[in-house]
Design an enzyme around this catalytic site. Sequence first.
Site, mmCIF file in Angstrom:
data_model
loop_
_atom_site.group_PDB
_atom_site.id
_atom_site.type_symbol
_atom_site.label_atom_id
_atom_site.label_comp_id
_atom_site.label_asym_id
_atom_site.label_seq_id
_atom_site.Cartn_x
_atom_site.Cartn_y
_atom_site.Cartn_z
ATOM 1 N N ASN A 117 -14.551 -2.994 -34.784
ATOM 2 C CA ASN A 117 -14.546 -4.451 -34.925
ATOM 3 C C ASN A 117 -14.667 -5.058 -33.527
ATOM 4 O O ASN A 117 -13.732 -5.661 -33.008
ATOM 5 C CB ASN A 117 -13.253 -4.899 -35.618
ATOM 6 C CG ASN A 117 -13.179 -6.405 -35.787
ATOM 7 O OD1 ASN A 117 -14.186 -7.072 -35.971
ATOM 8 N ND2 ASN A 117 -11.977 -6.952 -35.717
ATOM 9 N N CYS A 120 -19.151 -35.933 -32.042
ATOM 10 C CA CYS A 120 -18.982 -34.476 -31.972
ATOM 11 C C CYS A 120 -20.122 -33.816 -32.726
ATOM 12 O O CYS A 120 -20.458 -34.228 -33.839
ATOM 13 C CB CYS A 120 -17.636 -34.063 -32.571
ATOM 14 S SG CYS A 120 -17.375 -32.271 -32.579
ATOM 15 N N PHE A 173 -11.105 -1.357 -31.333
ATOM 16 C CA PHE A 173 -11.081 -2.809 -31.087
ATOM 17 C C PHE A 173 -10.197 -3.446 -32.176
ATOM 18 O O PHE A 173 -10.587 -4.412 -32.824
ATOM 19 C CB PHE A 173 -12.484 -3.422 -31.122
ATOM 20 C CG PHE A 173 -13.522 -2.692 -30.308
ATOM 21 C CD1 PHE A 173 -13.694 -2.964 -28.959
ATOM 22 C CD2 PHE A 173 -14.335 -1.721 -30.890
ATOM 23 C CE1 PHE A 173 -14.657 -2.287 -28.208
ATOM 24 C CE2 PHE A 173 -15.293 -1.037 -30.147
ATOM 25 C CZ PHE A 173 -15.454 -1.317 -28.808
ATOM 26 N N GLN A 175 -7.984 -14.008 -36.252
ATOM 27 C CA GLN A 175 -9.062 -14.749 -36.913
ATOM 28 C C GLN A 175 -8.632 -16.188 -37.197
ATOM 29 O O GLN A 175 -7.483 -16.445 -37.560
ATOM 30 C CB GLN A 175 -9.453 -14.062 -38.227
ATOM 31 C CG GLN A 175 -10.067 -12.679 -38.056
ATOM 32 C CD GLN A 175 -11.516 -12.723 -37.582
ATOM 33 O OE1 GLN A 175 -12.038 -13.781 -37.201
ATOM 34 N NE2 GLN A 175 -12.173 -11.580 -37.582
ATOM 35 N N CYS A 225 -18.946 -9.955 -35.621
ATOM 36 C CA CYS A 225 -19.052 -11.418 -35.587
ATOM 37 C C CYS A 225 -20.382 -11.832 -34.956
ATOM 38 O O CYS A 225 -20.628 -13.007 -34.727
ATOM 39 C CB CYS A 225 -17.880 -12.030 -34.827
ATOM 40 S SG CYS A 225 -17.781 -11.480 -33.107
ATOM 41 N N CYS A 264 -20.197 -28.875 -35.344
ATOM 42 C CA CYS A 264 -20.620 -28.358 -36.658
ATOM 43 C C CYS A 264 -22.076 -28.753 -36.896
ATOM 44 O O CYS A 264 -22.370 -29.752 -37.554
ATOM 45 C CB CYS A 264 -19.722 -28.914 -37.759
ATOM 46 S SG CYS A 264 -18.013 -28.364 -37.648
ATOM 47 N N CYS A 320 -17.563 -36.071 -42.183
ATOM 48 C CA CYS A 320 -16.841 -36.096 -40.916
ATOM 49 C C CYS A 320 -17.201 -37.361 -40.147
ATOM 50 O O CYS A 320 -18.355 -37.545 -39.743
ATOM 51 C CB CYS A 320 -17.168 -34.859 -40.084
ATOM 52 S SG CYS A 320 -16.427 -34.896 -38.439
ATOM 53 N N GLU A 373 -6.813 -0.883 -28.893
ATOM 54 C CA GLU A 373 -7.121 -2.263 -28.489
ATOM 55 C C GLU A 373 -6.676 -2.429 -27.044
ATOM 56 O O GLU A 373 -5.607 -1.971 -26.661
ATOM 57 C CB GLU A 373 -6.369 -3.235 -29.406
ATOM 58 C CG GLU A 373 -6.267 -4.658 -28.915
ATOM 59 C CD GLU A 373 -7.606 -5.352 -28.796
ATOM 60 O OE1 GLU A 373 -7.831 -5.976 -27.741
ATOM 61 O OE2 GLU A 373 -8.418 -5.263 -29.734
#
Length: 375
Positions: free
Chosen positions: A307, A11, A241, A212, A334, A14, A3, A262
């Site tokens: 979720n 940046c 969810f 996602q 997550c 990541c 990158c 939801e």
Amino acid sequence: MQCALYDAGRCRSCQWITQPIPEQLSAKTADLKNLLADFPVEEWCAPVSGPEQGFRNKAKMVVSGSVEKPLLGMLHRDGTPEDLCDCPLYPASFAPVFAALKPFIARAGLTPYNVARKRGELKYILLTESQSDGGMMLRFVLRSETKLAQLRKALPWLQEQLPQLKVITVNIQPVHMAIMEGETEIYLTEQQALAERFNDVPLWVRPQSFFQTNPAVASQLYATARDWVRQLPVKHMWDLFCGVGGFGLHCATPDMQLTGIEIAPEAIACAKQSAAELGLTRLQFQALDSTQFATAQGEVPELVLVNPPRRGIGKPLCDYLSTMAPRFIIYSSCNAQTMAKDVRELPGYRIERVQLFDMFPHTAHYEVLTLLVKQ
């Protein structure tokens, strides 16, 4: 992944980019095993990963610079703008869109919002791409409706340049805060939802519904949940969810009763549209608070799939599930830290199976799917 933005120090999003993917997966697996060290896990499934670049289906770009020379990307902490159109996480199909948007911003007179001066109109550009047909949804986040007429007038030029833009909207976000979107959404196209398809399951994406960002891995996550559910003696389940219904729509069978909950009405509209297309009449999707819905019920199904957002499902829902004791819980998370905390609040359950999904390469974040069985 190579990158130029990272190499030039422009940046640092990541943070793990210098580590090879196998090393990243090992570190994430070690983190997950450490978080679940207090719980016996019957089966650790091999982690799932996808492409290391070009995998994102969504770009969230801060608009800065001038109306003649706009920059699309981010602001550093000191307010310095950074153009991220060349970010290698984006697919090649995004480049022509960014290239056409810059002159369009000038044509439409959409003055970029200046955070320091609290002046200007165009705050963000949000772009989403469908993997199934390459169609795109474009959202202009504006401070007010002041430039709306100008934008509408200039729009035919943009649509001619980019026929892949199926859904175009303006979102009004009047507050001087780093909030991505406001409540008001104004549609500039007849089509209001983007068609997507994972594993032959039709899904829909509307402007204010969560979806996602890594479709290659997300489709494997949904397929895995479906496979796990098919192995269980389940005729009735909740999908809490549920978002646009990705899990529930994958897991449902014609003879299964399923309720998806939801809080976002936009997401529920998507889920209902998909269920109708599939002809699944025993699926019910409702726009409610998942915890309030569940804790008001006098009985539970055999399976509850959750979720939740990063904060987890929380103690009230954990206490309810502990008391009502559904036979199976599938937890998609997550944030493994809050999942581990929630599992601690479910002492009557054992962990049958855990699988890590590398939804966010080059960062410390990951998704995890866990099957809990009543002891």
